[in-house]
Write a protein that holds these residues in place. Sequence first.
Motif, PDB file in Angstrom:
ATOM      1  N   UNK A 152       0.799  -1.228   0.000  1.00  0.00           N
ATOM      2  CA  UNK A 152       0.000   0.000   0.000  1.00  0.00           C
ATOM      3  C   UNK A 152       0.832   1.278   0.000  1.00  0.00           C
ATOM      4  N   UNK A 153       1.886   1.419   0.835  1.00  0.00           N
ATOM      5  CA  UNK A 153       2.675   2.646   0.750  1.00  0.00           C
ATOM      6  C   UNK A 153       3.737   2.622  -0.349  1.00  0.00           C
ATOM      7  N   UNK A 154       3.839   1.513  -1.088  1.00  0.00           N
ATOM      8  CA  UNK A 154       4.911   1.359  -2.076  1.00  0.00           C
ATOM      9  C   UNK A 154       4.417   1.454  -3.512  1.00  0.00           C
ATOM     10  N   UNK A 155       3.112   1.672  -3.711  1.00  0.00           N
ATOM     11  CA  UNK A 155       2.538   1.582  -5.053  1.00  0.00           C
ATOM     12  C   UNK A 155       3.191   2.536  -6.042  1.00  0.00           C
ATOM     13  N   UNK A 156       3.423   3.782  -5.629  1.00  0.00           N
ATOM     14  CA  UNK A 156       4.022   4.757  -6.547  1.00  0.00           C
ATOM     15  C   UNK A 156       5.414   4.316  -6.973  1.00  0.00           C
ATOM     16  N   UNK A 157       6.202   3.839  -6.036  1.00  0.00           N
ATOM     17  CA  UNK A 157       7.562   3.398  -6.356  1.00  0.00           C
ATOM     18  C   UNK A 157       7.550   2.164  -7.247  1.00  0.00           C
ATOM     19  N   UNK A 163       4.369   0.870 -14.748  1.00  0.00           N
ATOM     20  CA  UNK A 163       2.965   0.473 -14.684  1.00  0.00           C
ATOM     21  C   UNK A 163       2.081   1.708 -14.578  1.00  0.00           C
ATOM     22  N   UNK A 164       0.939   1.672 -15.239  1.00  0.00           N
ATOM     23  CA  UNK A 164      -0.015   2.767 -15.135  1.00  0.00           C
ATOM     24  C   UNK A 164      -0.628   2.767 -13.739  1.00  0.00           C
ATOM     25  N   UNK A 165      -1.197   3.903 -13.315  1.00  0.00           N
ATOM     26  CA  UNK A 165      -1.836   3.935 -11.991  1.00  0.00           C
ATOM     27  C   UNK A 165      -2.914   2.870 -11.822  1.00  0.00           C
ATOM     28  N   UNK A 166      -3.703   2.647 -12.873  1.00  0.00           N
ATOM     29  CA  UNK A 166      -4.760   1.633 -12.779  1.00  0.00           C
ATOM     30  C   UNK A 166      -4.164   0.242 -12.623  1.00  0.00           C
ATOM     31  N   UNK A 167      -3.076  -0.032 -13.357  1.00  0.00           N
ATOM     32  CA  UNK A 167      -2.467  -1.355 -13.289  1.00  0.00           C
ATOM     33  C   UNK A 167      -1.776  -1.583 -11.955  1.00  0.00           C
ATOM     34  N   UNK A 168      -1.102  -0.577 -11.445  1.00  0.00           N
ATOM     35  CA  UNK A 168      -0.409  -0.756 -10.170  1.00  0.00           C
ATOM     36  C   UNK A 168      -1.412  -0.910  -9.029  1.00  0.00           C
ATOM     37  N   UNK A 169      -2.595  -0.338  -9.176  1.00  0.00           N
ATOM     38  CA  UNK A 169      -3.639  -0.550  -8.175  1.00  0.00           C
ATOM     39  C   UNK A 169      -4.074  -1.999  -8.094  1.00  0.00           C
ATOM     40  N   UNK A 170      -3.853  -2.744  -9.190  1.00  0.00           N
ATOM     41  CA  UNK A 170      -4.185  -4.163  -9.192  1.00  0.00           C
ATOM     42  C   UNK A 170      -3.333  -4.982  -8.244  1.00  0.00           C
ATOM     43  N   UNK A 171      -2.190  -4.429  -7.814  1.00  0.00           N
ATOM     44  CA  UNK A 171      -1.347  -5.130  -6.848  1.00  0.00           C
ATOM     45  C   UNK A 171      -2.122  -5.358  -5.555  1.00  0.00           C
ATOM     46  N   UNK A 172      -2.756  -4.305  -5.048  1.00  0.00           N
ATOM     47  CA  UNK A 172      -3.542  -4.418  -3.816  1.00  0.00           C
ATOM     48  C   UNK A 172      -4.780  -5.277  -4.047  1.00  0.00           C
ATOM     49  N   UNK A 179       7.452   1.180   4.600  1.00  0.00           N
ATOM     50  CA  UNK A 179       7.982   2.501   4.246  1.00  0.00           C
ATOM     51  C   UNK A 179       9.415   2.689   4.702  1.00  0.00           C
ATOM     52  N   UNK A 180       9.715   2.272   5.917  1.00  0.00           N
ATOM     53  CA  UNK A 180      11.073   2.447   6.452  1.00  0.00           C
ATOM     54  C   UNK A 180      12.086   1.602   5.689  1.00  0.00           C
ATOM     55  N   UNK A 181      11.774   0.332   5.454  1.00  0.00           N
ATOM     56  CA  UNK A 181      12.711  -0.549   4.746  1.00  0.00           C
ATOM     57  C   UNK A 181      12.891  -0.096   3.306  1.00  0.00           C
ATOM     58  N   UNK A 182      11.798   0.318   2.658  1.00  0.00           N
ATOM     59  CA  UNK A 182      11.899   0.784   1.276  1.00  0.00           C
ATOM     60  C   UNK A 182      12.746   2.046   1.175  1.00  0.00           C
ATOM     61  N   UNK A 183      12.640   2.946   2.145  1.00  0.00           N
ATOM     62  CA  UNK A 183      13.466   4.152   2.131  1.00  0.00           C
ATOM     63  C   UNK A 183      14.946   3.813   2.258  1.00  0.00           C
ATOM     64  N   UNK A 184      15.247   2.745   2.985  1.00  0.00           N
ATOM     65  CA  UNK A 184      16.645   2.372   3.215  1.00  0.00           C
ATOM     66  C   UNK A 184      17.237   1.568   2.062  1.00  0.00           C
ATOM     67  N   UNK A 185      16.443   0.647   1.481  1.00  0.00           N
ATOM     68  CA  UNK A 185      17.036  -0.280   0.517  1.00  0.00           C
ATOM     69  C   UNK A 185      16.157  -0.589  -0.692  1.00  0.00           C
ATOM     70  N   UNK A 186      15.083   0.155  -0.906  1.00  0.00           N
ATOM     71  CA  UNK A 186      14.243  -0.071  -2.070  1.00  0.00           C
ATOM     72  C   UNK A 186      13.077  -1.001  -1.773  1.00  0.00           C
ATOM     73  N   UNK A 187      12.055  -0.924  -2.639  1.00  0.00           N
ATOM     74  CA  UNK A 187      10.832  -1.674  -2.372  1.00  0.00           C
ATOM     75  C   UNK A 187      11.030  -3.181  -2.451  1.00  0.00           C
ATOM     76  N   UNK A 188      11.948  -3.643  -3.299  1.00  0.00           N
ATOM     77  CA  UNK A 188      12.162  -5.083  -3.420  1.00  0.00           C
ATOM     78  C   UNK A 188      12.718  -5.675  -2.121  1.00  0.00           C
TER      79      UNK A 188
END
Length: 408
Positions: A20-25, A32-41, A144-153
């Motif tokens: 949820x907090x990582x969708x934009x990244x 991915x388009x906004x509509x497609x990335x929303x499909x993750x959730x 959010x904290x881990x992604x800020x430190x080392x990326x969403x993956x």
Amino acid sequence: MIVLFAVACGTAVANVYFAQPLLATIGHDLAMSPALVGGVVTLTQVGYGVGLLLLVPLGDVVDRRRLIVAQLLLLVVALAAVALAPTATLLLAGTAAMGLLAVVTQTLVAFAASLAPPDRRGGVVGLVTSGVVIGILLSRTAAGLVADLAGWRSVYLASAGLTALLALVLHLVLPRRSAFPPTSLRYGQLLRSTVTLFARERVLRVRALLGLLIFAAFSTLWSSVALPLSDPPFSLSHTAIGALGLVGAVGALAATAAGRLNDRGLARRTTGIALALLAASWLPLAFTRSSLWALVVGVVLLDLAVQAVHVTNQTLIYALRPDAGSRLIGGYMVFYSIGSATGAIAATSLYAVAGWGAVCTLGATFSCLAFALWALTRSDIPAPGTPGDGAPGVRGGLAGRDPAAERR
């Protein structure tokens, strides 16, 4: 053992909410388009709902220890697939599989309930369920904290490593036998018997509807609260908004007392008081735009109330048929998922057209409907000291059941 169950539950269910907090990244990284990335959730939640229907009932027919370890190991594979996905298609497939396998959380809850002595079952369910709620609330902050430190993956790689470690520990320490022998139902009969249980057990139907309404209220808040907080006058950062989950965790921890109250035969009273608090929580929440302290008070009250009712629901439902605990809890959690999805969709849509005040009105409506349902049906809940009310030493409605009739 109870702490281990709680940690495992929280870790597994957190995977459903990491994105949820990582969708934009994620969308930017994989074009991915906004509509497609929303499909993750969406796909994660759909996978979770399918798992509740198709996987959780298996806990009543196979060895739960092996089922839990197998699901956790498959979840490690799904998490690794998400973390390493080179394309949007593989990412979406991985998230759907991740949601499907994250339902191991509910198998763990049913297993913990089956191992607990009847006079302590409510307290055990309360402690284990607190791990679930805390996992949900802190997942966004941790992601959010881990992604800020080392990326969403790295969020999913770290979760894969922790999940693998938990699979090993649970393999070593979980009992090799459940308190109740597996049922002889075939898989198709097993799924049909879940529907049969709803038809027979009025307490299950009522508590499932209560679960739908309280989680609709819960989702109404948590799916939309970031919107007013990110706007003036607060303009809070994502990290600061995510830290609000820490406040909610306080309320979730405090509600573990609900399980102990249920063990004392106070399920009716606990439910009524908690639902009254749930309705009252929307009054301070309505003042969120003018006071963060009002928001904090409302969040604590809401999470305390939701957790108290949820724990009481699960304890009462499990007591109906301990030998069918996985089917009962899986079926109940389907209503939880429906309520969560309804609250999220309605709240975000309503905020866009009518603002925060309308969102609070929606949450209060869900809460008042839940209180009204309890008031109309409370006489159906067994009185203290009778089966199904969490009374010490009582095994619910097990006596007098006819497994052969259920198979038919």
